[in-house]
Enzyme design. Structure first.
Site, PDB file in Angstrom:
ATOM      1  CD  GLN A 178      11.530  35.878  -8.239  1.00 36.68           C
ATOM      2  OE1 GLN A 178      11.615  37.098  -8.316  1.00 36.68           O
ATOM      3  NE2 GLN A 178      12.531  35.115  -7.870  1.00 36.68           N
TER       4      GLN A 178
ATOM      5  NE  ARG B 234      -7.334  35.853 -13.454  1.00 34.18           N
ATOM      6  CZ  ARG B 234      -8.480  36.507 -13.536  1.00 34.18           C
ATOM      7  NH1 ARG B 234      -9.245  36.380 -14.606  1.00 34.18           N
ATOM      8  NH2 ARG B 234      -8.874  37.256 -12.540  1.00 34.18           N
TER       9      ARG B 234
ATOM     10  CD  GLU C  42      -3.237   0.581   2.044  1.00 33.39           C
ATOM     11  OE1 GLU C  42      -3.996  -0.380   1.859  1.00 33.39           O
ATOM     12  OE2 GLU C  42      -3.321   1.341   3.024  1.00 33.39           O
TER      13      GLU C  42
END
Ligand code: FAD
Length: 382
Positions: A282, A271, A245
């Site tokens: 930055q 955007r 797992e």
């Protein structure tokens, strides 16, 4: 380096490449995002796609893939399919139920259930956790009392993933509480057995399509042919399941991180604010670089853990570091993604807050982050 370039030394194996298109077609975003549960048909499809038996040996009904290739399958699944709950349920069944069955099987009934799990004809749940036994699995209150031909199981488990809908459970119970870990034995309990009472699903924040709930056992008779592994070997059976797992399930979350990264890079390029793409700021670019570093470091750690598993080398420390890095990294990157998308990130339709809700429990199940740190510290001799 492109936005999606990967540092993985090997390309995804053919079954993983096939899976990408098939999962996209079978589980389109609109149908599967945040739904309350998967269906039997979904399970059968996951079986046909090879996810439910990926790492199980072929002669037992599985795909016979290595841990590395199995992880590649789950990474692809996590990247393209938004129904993380369903995929988590599939992974929990494969790694915590099917793999220990494959390893410790000794009877025909073990093999029958294993083949049914791989084919998606049976749903299985792993039942270790109890109300007072979470991180400390050595103090189980669920008892197994020896009787003619088998054991009587009594006690209540909780947080059994797939449990409310499962056909079969891998239940851990103690025959000798004073012996702690050495008193635990693993049993295959069928839903149809007398005294088996699966509870209703917990109302969880995320992974909502994978039901998880309690399992009450009342004088439940389990015949010897359904004991898994030798008496007292339950901790070893559970340890085996956790190795798989922690090694492979978290590949799912690597896929989620890849999906988040691609989304954020695309958004940051398109955007515009203050007259320029926000990726030119930055602060925004640095946030994305952090996401990329979490993704690639988690991916490399997971690969190392899977290689160790495949080579039969000690893998506990690698698996713990992979689990830690990926689970905490996905939560951090999901939060970054919500912020990077601004108000849109908080809209449910955008499916970014869903990743945050689906990733939060990853720092808890398969052993919490604190427990993984303890494993690594122990390996360092601390
Ligand atoms: C979505 C989900 C699915 C799950 N699926 C399954 C399943 O299928 N089967 C199953 O058996 N269980 C399952 N679990 C249960 C899970 O394994 C436990 O929740 C987990 O092991 C922690 O146990 P606990 O919740 O009792 O927390 P606790 O053990 O009570 O821990 C509480 C806090 O104490 C800290 N802590 C405890 N001990 C130590 C220590 N020694 N050192 C440092 N810190 C410590 C923990 O890190 C945690 O922060 C699932 C849980 C979730 C959330």
């Amino acid at each position: 380096m492109t936005t999606t370039s990967r540092f993985s030394p090997a390309p995804a194996p053919a079954p993983a490449r096939d899976l990408r298109e098939k999962l996209r077609a079978a589980f389109p975003v609109t149908v599967t995002s945040d739904r309350p549960g998967y269906t039997r048909e979904d399970w059968a499809l996951l079986g046909r796609l090879g996810l439910l038996g990926a790492s199980v040996p072929a002669e037992l009904g599985g795909g016979g893939l290595s841990a590395v290739d199995t992880a590649a399958m789950f990474e692809v699944a996590g990247e393209v399919c938004h129904d993380t709950g369903m995929l988590f349920g599939a992974a929990a069944q494969l790694f915590a139920c099917a793999m220990p069955l494959a390893e410790f099987r000794s009877t025909a009934v073990h093999e029958r259930w294993l083949a049914a799990m791989c084919a998606g004809e049976a749903i299985a749940g792993n039942a270790m956790t109890e109300a007072d036994a979470g991180s400390d699995t050595s103090r189980l209150a669920t008892t197994a009392t020896r009787v003619e031909g088998g054991h009587l199981l009594d006690g209540t488990k909780t947080w059994v993933s797939n449990g409310p809908v499962a056909d079969v459970y891998l239940v851990y119970a103690t025959t000798d509480p004073a012996a702690r870990h050495l008193g635990i034995t693993a049993f295959l309990v069928e839903r149809a057995d007398d005294g088996v009472h699966p509870g209703p699903a917990h109302d969880k924040a995320g992974l909502r399509s994978c039901p998880a709930g309690p399992l009450r056992l009342e004088r439940c008779f389990v015949p010897d042919e359904r004991t898994l592994g030798p008496a007292g070997a339950g901790a070893a059976v559970f340890g085996h399941s956790m190795s798989w797992e922690r090694g492979c399930l978290f590949a799912l979350y690597v896929g989620l991180q890849q999906r988040l990264l691609d989304r954020c890079v695309g958004h940051a390029r398109q955007r515009r604010q203050f007259g320029q793409p926000i990726g030119q700021f930055q602060a925004v670019a640095d946030r994305i670089v952090g996401m990329k570093m979490r993704l690639e470091s988690g991916r490399l750690l997971l690969r190392r853990a899977c290689e160790a598993l495949d080579e039969g080398l000690p893998e506990a420390g690698w698996a713990a570091m992979a689990k830690l890095s990926i689970s905490e990294g996905t939560v951090a990157s999901a939060l970054d993604a919500v912020n990077l998308l601004g108000g849109a990130g908080y809209l449910r339709d955008e499916l970014v807050e869903l990743v945050l809700r689906d990733s939060m429990p990853a720092t808890i199940f398969s052993g919490t982050s604190d427990i993984q740190r303890r494993i690594v510290a122990r390996e360092l001799g601390l």
